[in-house]
Scaffold this motif. Structure first.
Motif, PDB file in Angstrom:
ATOM      1  N   VAL B  24       0.855  -1.184   0.000  1.00  0.00           N
ATOM      2  CA  VAL B  24       0.000   0.000   0.000  1.00  0.00           C
ATOM      3  C   VAL B  24       0.892   1.235   0.000  1.00  0.00           C
ATOM      4  O   VAL B  24       1.946   1.234   0.627  1.00  0.00           O
ATOM      5  CB  VAL B  24      -0.907  -0.005   1.264  1.00  0.00           C
ATOM      6  CG1 VAL B  24      -1.733   1.266   1.347  1.00  0.00           C
ATOM      7  CG2 VAL B  24      -1.808  -1.229   1.268  1.00  0.00           C
ATOM      8  N   ARG B  25       0.475   2.279  -0.703  1.00  0.00           N
ATOM      9  CA  ARG B  25       1.262   3.520  -0.736  1.00  0.00           C
ATOM     10  C   ARG B  25       1.350   4.121   0.656  1.00  0.00           C
ATOM     11  O   ARG B  25       0.374   4.109   1.407  1.00  0.00           O
ATOM     12  CB  ARG B  25       0.623   4.558  -1.666  1.00  0.00           C
ATOM     13  CG  ARG B  25       0.386   4.140  -3.109  1.00  0.00           C
ATOM     14  CD  ARG B  25       1.651   4.077  -3.901  1.00  0.00           C
ATOM     15  NE  ARG B  25       2.548   3.020  -3.470  1.00  0.00           N
ATOM     16  CZ  ARG B  25       2.355   1.701  -3.709  1.00  0.00           C
ATOM     17  NH1 ARG B  25       1.306   1.282  -4.357  1.00  0.00           N
ATOM     18  NH2 ARG B  25       3.225   0.803  -3.287  1.00  0.00           N
ATOM     19  N   ARG B  26       2.522   4.662   0.987  1.00  0.00           N
ATOM     20  CA  ARG B  26       2.673   5.362   2.259  1.00  0.00           C
ATOM     21  C   ARG B  26       1.854   6.651   2.218  1.00  0.00           C
ATOM     22  O   ARG B  26       1.835   7.345   1.196  1.00  0.00           O
ATOM     23  CB  ARG B  26       4.155   5.713   2.479  1.00  0.00           C
ATOM     24  CG  ARG B  26       4.979   4.590   3.044  1.00  0.00           C
ATOM     25  CD  ARG B  26       5.467   4.877   4.457  1.00  0.00           C
ATOM     26  NE  ARG B  26       6.199   6.112   4.610  1.00  0.00           N
ATOM     27  CZ  ARG B  26       7.527   6.195   4.707  1.00  0.00           C
ATOM     28  NH1 ARG B  26       8.264   5.104   4.651  1.00  0.00           N
ATOM     29  NH2 ARG B  26       8.109   7.356   4.892  1.00  0.00           N
ATOM     30  N   GLY B  29       3.827   9.443   1.077  1.00  0.00           N
ATOM     31  CA  GLY B  29       4.615   9.148  -0.115  1.00  0.00           C
ATOM     32  C   GLY B  29       4.679  10.305  -1.092  1.00  0.00           C
ATOM     33  O   GLY B  29       5.757  10.697  -1.550  1.00  0.00           O
ATOM     34  N   SER B 509      10.026   7.523  10.846  1.00  0.00           N
ATOM     35  CA  SER B 509      11.445   7.732  10.573  1.00  0.00           C
ATOM     36  C   SER B 509      11.933   6.725   9.546  1.00  0.00           C
ATOM     37  O   SER B 509      13.124   6.527   9.386  1.00  0.00           O
ATOM     38  CB  SER B 509      12.264   7.650  11.862  1.00  0.00           C
ATOM     39  OG  SER B 509      12.090   6.410  12.483  1.00  0.00           O
ATOM     40  N   GLY B 510      11.001   6.082   8.853  1.00  0.00           N
ATOM     41  CA  GLY B 510      11.406   5.247   7.733  1.00  0.00           C
ATOM     42  C   GLY B 510      10.877   3.831   7.753  1.00  0.00           C
ATOM     43  O   GLY B 510      10.909   3.140   6.738  1.00  0.00           O
ATOM     44  N   LEU B 515       2.077   3.808   8.540  1.00  0.00           N
ATOM     45  CA  LEU B 515       1.307   3.086   7.523  1.00  0.00           C
ATOM     46  C   LEU B 515       0.681   1.835   8.144  1.00  0.00           C
ATOM     47  O   LEU B 515      -0.497   1.530   7.920  1.00  0.00           O
ATOM     48  CB  LEU B 515       2.230   2.696   6.359  1.00  0.00           C
ATOM     49  CG  LEU B 515       1.624   1.808   5.277  1.00  0.00           C
ATOM     50  CD1 LEU B 515       0.538   2.550   4.509  1.00  0.00           C
ATOM     51  CD2 LEU B 515       2.702   1.323   4.301  1.00  0.00           C
ATOM     52  N   VAL B 665       6.792  -4.610   1.197  1.00  0.00           N
ATOM     53  CA  VAL B 665       7.911  -3.806   0.688  1.00  0.00           C
ATOM     54  C   VAL B 665       8.719  -3.242   1.856  1.00  0.00           C
ATOM     55  O   VAL B 665       9.959  -3.268   1.859  1.00  0.00           O
ATOM     56  CB  VAL B 665       7.397  -2.664  -0.220  1.00  0.00           C
ATOM     57  CG1 VAL B 665       8.536  -1.751  -0.630  1.00  0.00           C
ATOM     58  CG2 VAL B 665       6.707  -3.240  -1.444  1.00  0.00           C
ATOM     59  N   GLU B 666       8.014  -2.745   2.867  1.00  0.00           N
ATOM     60  CA  GLU B 666       8.707  -2.175   4.027  1.00  0.00           C
ATOM     61  C   GLU B 666       9.503  -3.261   4.756  1.00  0.00           C
ATOM     62  O   GLU B 666      10.607  -3.014   5.231  1.00  0.00           O
ATOM     63  CB  GLU B 666       7.692  -1.522   4.981  1.00  0.00           C
ATOM     64  CG  GLU B 666       7.212  -0.139   4.532  1.00  0.00           C
ATOM     65  CD  GLU B 666       6.431  -0.126   3.228  1.00  0.00           C
ATOM     66  OE1 GLU B 666       5.727  -1.124   2.936  1.00  0.00           O
ATOM     67  OE2 GLU B 666       6.525   0.853   2.466  1.00  0.00           O
ATOM     68  N   LYS B 668      10.871  -5.968   3.410  1.00  0.00           N
ATOM     69  CA  LYS B 668      12.059  -6.260   2.595  1.00  0.00           C
ATOM     70  C   LYS B 668      13.117  -5.170   2.815  1.00  0.00           C
ATOM     71  O   LYS B 668      14.303  -5.465   2.992  1.00  0.00           O
ATOM     72  CB  LYS B 668      11.652  -6.327   1.116  1.00  0.00           C
ATOM     73  CG  LYS B 668      12.791  -6.605   0.161  1.00  0.00           C
ATOM     74  CD  LYS B 668      12.339  -6.563  -1.295  1.00  0.00           C
ATOM     75  CE  LYS B 668      12.375  -5.190  -1.902  1.00  0.00           C
ATOM     76  NZ  LYS B 668      13.621  -4.746  -2.492  1.00  0.00           N
ATOM     77  N   MET B 669      12.666  -3.920   2.833  1.00  0.00           N
ATOM     78  CA  MET B 669      13.644  -2.832   2.989  1.00  0.00           C
ATOM     79  C   MET B 669      14.246  -2.819   4.393  1.00  0.00           C
ATOM     80  O   MET B 669      15.402  -2.444   4.566  1.00  0.00           O
ATOM     81  CB  MET B 669      13.000  -1.480   2.648  1.00  0.00           C
ATOM     82  CG  MET B 669      12.742  -1.334   1.150  1.00  0.00           C
ATOM     83  SD  MET B 669      12.406   0.371   0.627  1.00  0.00           S
ATOM     84  CE  MET B 669      10.774   0.631   1.276  1.00  0.00           C
ATOM     85  N   GLN B 670      13.467  -3.219   5.398  1.00  0.00           N
ATOM     86  CA  GLN B 670      14.040  -3.314   6.743  1.00  0.00           C
ATOM     87  C   GLN B 670      15.156  -4.360   6.773  1.00  0.00           C
ATOM     88  O   GLN B 670      16.192  -4.159   7.405  1.00  0.00           O
ATOM     89  CB  GLN B 670      12.966  -3.676   7.770  1.00  0.00           C
ATOM     90  CG  GLN B 670      12.076  -2.524   8.151  1.00  0.00           C
ATOM     91  CD  GLN B 670      12.807  -1.467   8.950  1.00  0.00           C
ATOM     92  OE1 GLN B 670      13.335  -1.730  10.023  1.00  0.00           O
ATOM     93  NE2 GLN B 670      12.884  -0.266   8.423  1.00  0.00           N
ATOM     94  N   GLU B 672      16.996  -5.346   4.169  1.00  0.00           N
ATOM     95  CA  GLU B 672      18.127  -4.769   3.420  1.00  0.00           C
ATOM     96  C   GLU B 672      18.831  -3.698   4.249  1.00  0.00           C
ATOM     97  O   GLU B 672      20.052  -3.507   4.142  1.00  0.00           O
ATOM     98  CB  GLU B 672      17.629  -4.195   2.089  1.00  0.00           C
ATOM     99  CG  GLU B 672      17.170  -5.289   1.126  1.00  0.00           C
ATOM    100  CD  GLU B 672      16.282  -4.797  -0.026  1.00  0.00           C
ATOM    101  OE1 GLU B 672      15.964  -5.611  -0.914  1.00  0.00           O
ATOM    102  OE2 GLU B 672      15.874  -3.615  -0.030  1.00  0.00           O
ATOM    103  N   GLY B 673      18.055  -3.022   5.109  1.00  0.00           N
ATOM    104  CA  GLY B 673      18.616  -1.974   5.963  1.00  0.00           C
ATOM    105  C   GLY B 673      19.685  -2.468   6.906  1.00  0.00           C
ATOM    106  O   GLY B 673      20.399  -1.661   7.505  1.00  0.00           O
ATOM    107  N   PHE B 716      21.445  -9.222  -2.690  1.00  0.00           N
ATOM    108  CA  PHE B 716      20.769  -9.319  -1.389  1.00  0.00           C
ATOM    109  C   PHE B 716      19.489 -10.126  -1.543  1.00  0.00           C
ATOM    110  O   PHE B 716      18.573  -9.750  -2.252  1.00  0.00           O
ATOM    111  CB  PHE B 716      20.432  -7.923  -0.851  1.00  0.00           C
ATOM    112  CG  PHE B 716      20.227  -7.882   0.640  1.00  0.00           C
ATOM    113  CD1 PHE B 716      21.176  -7.312   1.468  1.00  0.00           C
ATOM    114  CD2 PHE B 716      19.097  -8.447   1.219  1.00  0.00           C
ATOM    115  CE1 PHE B 716      21.003  -7.289   2.852  1.00  0.00           C
ATOM    116  CE2 PHE B 716      18.912  -8.428   2.597  1.00  0.00           C
ATOM    117  CZ  PHE B 716      19.871  -7.842   3.409  1.00  0.00           C
TER     118      PHE B 716
END
Lengths: 160, 778
Positions: B24-26, B29, B509-510, B515, B665-666, B668-670, B672-673, B716
């Motif tokens: 879902v879009r933030r 965003g 903060s990211g 969301l 998505v969030e 996955k990015m966490q 990768e973070g 990754f």
């Protein structure tokens, strides 16, 4: 004796005077400060101040430039675009890069995002079909500490 | 809350949701991609003065005299704060640090703060301040600092005491506010009989491993605080804090005032901009002295040289292993370098001990002691990984020496030793907690298979492969945290006319937690996402919540918001029951329409009874617990250039089991973070260079402090299981962001050693100079 300074920012003409008196632009003022503190264009972010991180990236005459290393007085007659100037000025429609970043949630904290989008814009304007390597090279001056890089690459690949 | 949990039960067992688990879009965003998103320094604060700080060039000195008269005379300078006129408030654990002290304790310590009408004037004024220093002996190494004859960095007059323990030999008292008031401080684990345990082992190793180079968490937005005193008792603060309450509550206690904390978008934090204890105290003091609002955005150099860094540490110990791979006994001293001050370093010791205890959960014999040591280096703060990353990078790395002696596969050993359902573990209070259900073993097995661990791991002294002058090695690490359900959380959900308003102080903060909260409420009220909005992140429109720390948001914020939504829904049905002439439980709602379950066609809009000026408020809360822990596995491959010693991370797999995925998505990015925020890359790449004689950080800018760019990304991969854990998250999710990089340094060290045929390194980061030495080329 003060002199005039004419800047074109996001298609608008701004006329300043250069000098050390109140309201004038001193010779040592950087573009990022002019954009943020005088014009309220706060989408351009101040971060490292050394041209290392790319958060302050704007486009000057087609090239992605670190506005923290650019003196405002050197921008006479140049065409400057900031993140606020990417959307269509008439319809307000977002640039395809902005749309792609939003649709892919290609950011986390979002602080470095305007700079990354501006670097991408300069690249795609000059080279509409870059390879992934060319894209990474063009963005190598943009740090992202949250590590949204992989998602950014996905977003940009969706429009090239 | 029991009746609400009953109402939420159906959501736990669903496999398909309207919003949960969907990309879902933030909400912010569009603002982010257009530059409209407001971060602290983008906000105009009328009449605010700009502040610049004069900093000590010496690592330890007394300010004998300070003359600010010339600076004060500069037009535009409105006030100057020095140790002579600074409020005598104190921060730190336990309280020990003044806004400005007569003694400066590290290169960069504050000597004076100038408040002026422009940044340039404030900066010009700094050069007009005259300071005379008397130099004092300085100490930079924890082992030197605790020697009996070491110079005491804080004197007796500071009276540093906590629960009967006193500052001694540069060691701060143990314990923090994490323990129950009636319990002793938690700073050691003693169980069984280690000496007897070592006798029973098949391999015992002794040694020292150092993860003590200062590292930079590195939020792109520098720390920002602005303060405006409304009257003697009330101060409004704007903070680039990850958690308004974690910033404002300790600040309010320290300055004896009510703090109204505002947190707009936060440009990265990684835990590091949570408490902001000292800087918030400093700016509140400056605003008091100036009698006007003061705004302070740190420069990048200040963020890198004086703001809060990741803690440094050494483990000097002994570990014994049995031939079946079980860690049998562990003993040693964990020396933590907190720099010249500690905000919550003792809490990091408590959590670090707990994290090792979850990882070595079947070890019967323990004698491990954590000590928080003050040095003349710049202060430590909070950073994701929170004690555990630092401690385990040392202790687990030392354990691999024993596994190597017995030629045991580290993956199999760490898997066996990891806490399994039904077992107890220590957590931050010093008490033990029990994991009833969560079993991560499937994630261990699946992630190893996806990485092809058993094929790629060739043993402790054999590279995974060698191609020309490149040698490749693989490494493995596991990390865990007992925080995902911690601390009380409250939330309200308001239904008004045609919108849903969520009150929780969660910031952005990211991590996408705002969301997630909106999704939870939209799911339970069955409304479109665009009908749900969150109040701004602050502590005055929202009920209490500790903040985003330890990955607690996923469970606690969504539990509180979910219950508040269920409560609001119950009240909505109670309101409509007379209208439909039925019982509340006969009703349902979708897209802001209410209807009888047996007659959806008769639906009416909420605003039939929720008129323009009518409000329904649901309340939700969750009580903190420590009965769930998160887990992240990291598999890495490194490539070593045998001619230059350059180490490259080529392949990473991050594996976990998060229960129900909230936002794919969030998530996955966490994962990768883990590469960022001084995480995985502190194994071989990141670390400040500090002059060992002058105590000066030599690489305090983004050109000299190297980190990863777009051109240096490893492959990754992720392995994510969704096992539907029975957590208090309404959908069965568990958070993991805190620990995504934490297992990295030790995994990288293992991979490098293996690529070099079993060479042993005892210091991080393993930079090319160390590799060349190992290769006999330097």
């Amino acid at each position: 004796m003060s002199r005039n300074l004419n800047l074109t920012i996001n298609g608008k003409m701004y006329e300043f005077t250069v000098g050390d008196r109140l309201g004038q632009i001193p010779e040592n003022e950087t573009l990022v400060d002019t954009l943020r503190d005088r014009l309220g264009l706060t989408g351009t972010k101040r971060s490292c101040g050394q041209g290392a991180c790319g958060c302050c990236t704007v486009i000057i005459d087609g090239k992605a430039v670190a506005s923290c290393l650019t003196l405002t007085v050197e921008c006479e007659g140049k065409k400057i675009t900031t993140i606020e100037g990417l959307a269509d000025p008439v319809t307000g429609e977002l640039d395809p890069i902005q749309k792609a970043f939003n649709e892919h949630n290609a950011f986390q904290c979002g602080f470095c995002t305007p700079g990354i989008i501006m670097s991408t814009k300069a690249l795609l304007d000059a080279n509409p079909n870059p390879t992934e390597e060319e894209l990474k090279e063009a963005l190598s001056g943009n740090y992202c500490r949250c590590i949204s890089h992989y998602q950014v690459i996905e977003a940009v690949k969706s429009i090239i | 809350m029991k009746h609400l949990d009953e109402a939420l039960k159906p959501y736990r067992n669903k496999t398909e949701y309207r919003h949960i688990g969907k990309s879902v879009r933030r909400q912010d965003g569009e603002a982010i991609v257009t530059g409209k998103a407001l971060y602290c320094d983008d906000i105009y604060i009328p009449n605010a003065l700009y502040m610049k700080v004069l900093r000590s060039p010496h690592p330890h000195a007394e300010v004998v005299s300070i003359d600010t008269s010339e600076a004060l005379a500069l037009p535009g300078v409105e006030a100057i704060m020095t140790h002579e006129n600074s409020p005598q408030w104190k921060t730190g654990q336990p309280a020990h640090r003044l806004p400005i002290d007569r003694i400066v304790r590290y290169v960069g310590d504050a000597v004076a703060a100038v408040m002026a009408t422009s940044k340039q004037i404030a900066e010009d004024a700094l050069e007009l301040i005259k300071v005379e220093y008397k130099l004092l002996p300085a100490v930079y190494d924890v082992e030197d600092a605790i020697k009996p004859d070491a110079y005491q960095i804080y004197g007796e007059e500071y009276n540093i005491e906590w629960l009967g323990y006193r500052y001694e030999n540069n060691k701060l008292p143990p314990g923090s506010y994490f323990e129950h008031p009636e319990d002793p401080p938690f700073y050691f684990i003693r169980e069984g009989d280690p000496e007897k345990g070592f006798e029973e082992c098949d391999a015992v190793v002794e040694g020292k491993v150092s993860y003590d180079k200062a590292t930079f968490p590195g939020a792109p937005e520098t720390p920002f605080i602005a303060a405006r005193w409304e009257d003697e008792d009330h101060v409004t603060v704007w903070a680039s804090s990850q958690s308004p309450n974690m910033m404002s509550r300790p600040l309010g206690a320290a300055i004896n005032a009510h703090v109204f904390a505002n947190v707009p978008n936060v440009g990265g934090s990684y835990g590091n901009k949570n408490g902001m204890g000292y800087i918030s105290l400093f700016v509140a003091a400056a605003a008091k002295v100036a009698g006007k609002p003061v705004r302070y955005a740190m420069s990048k150099e200040e963020q890198m040289l004086v703001y809060e860094r990741r803690l440094g540490n050494k483990f000097i110990g002994k570990i014994g292993v049995k031939k079946d791979g079980m860690i049998h006994a562990i003993k040693g001293d964990w020396l933590v370098d907190t720099g010249m001050s500690a905000e919550l370093t003792q809490g990091q010791v408590a959590e670090g001990l707990g994290e090792l205890h979850i990882a070595f959960n079947k070890t019967p014999h323990w004698d491990v002691n954590g000590r928080v040591v003050v040095t003349n280096l710049y202060p430590v703060g909070i950073c994701k990984g929170f004690g555990g990353q630092e401690f385990k990078s040392c202790a687990m790395h030392l354990a691999t020496r024993a596994l190597k002696k017995l030629d045991i596969d580290p993956f199999e050993s760490f898997r066996k030793n990891f806490c399994s359902p039904g077992r107890e573990y220590y957590w931050r209070t010093g008490r033990k907690y029990k994991n009833d259900i969560i079993d991560y073993d499937n994630a261990f097995v699946g992630a190893a298979e996806k990485f092809r661990w058993h094929e790629r791991w060739k043993g402790w002294t054999t590279p995974s492969r060698v191609e020309g002058n490149k040698s490749y090695g693989v490494g493995f690490g596991v990390h865990c945290s007992g925080d995902p359900s911690c601390d009380e959380t409250f939330a309200y959900v308001r239904l008004e006319n045609d919108e849903v308003i969520v009150h929780c102080p969660t910031s952005e903060s990211g991590m996408g937690q705002r969301l997630a909260a909106a999704k939870t409420v939209a799911e339970i009220l069955n409304v479109p996402m665009e009908r749900v909005s969150l109040t701004p992140s602050n502590n005055i429109n929202n009920p209490a919540d500790f903040g985003l720390a330890g990955s607690r948001g996923t469970i606690t914020v969504n539990a509180a918001c979910g219950r508040a939504a269920a409560d609001a829904k119950r009240k909505l049905f109670e309101l409509f029951a007379p209208y439909f002439d039925c019982e509340p439980e006969d009703l349902d709602t979708k897209d802001l329409m209410v209807f009888k379950k047996d007659n959806p066609e008769g639906a009416v809009h909420w605003n039939t009874l929720i008129h323009f000026y009518y409000s329904i408020t649901g309340e939700g809360r969750m009580d903190g617990k420590f009965n769930t822990y998160s887990m992240v596995l990291l598999f890495v491959e490194v490539e070593i250039d045998l001619d230059t010693g350059l180490v490259k991370l080529t392949d990473v797999l991050s594996g976990t089991d998060v229960g129900q995925v909230m936002s794919p998505v969030e998530l996955k990015m966490q994962l990768e973070g883990g590469l960022g925020a001084a995480g995985i890359d502190t194994g071989h790449l990141e670390g400040y260079v500090v002059d060992p004689h002058l105590g000066r950080t030599l690489t305090g800018n983004l050109i000299d402090y190297k980190w990863r760019t777009f051109t240096e990304l490893p492959n990754f991969d992720t392995y994510i299981l969704s096992s539907k854990w029975p957590t208090e998250n309404p959908f069965g999710a568990i958070g993991i962001g805190e620990i995504t990089g934490a297992a990295g340094p030790a995994a990288v060290a293992m991979a490098i050693e293996s690529a070099l045929g079993g060479y042993e390194f005892n210091e991080y980061p393993i930079t090319p100079d160390k590799v060349l030495k190992a290769l006999g080329k330097a």
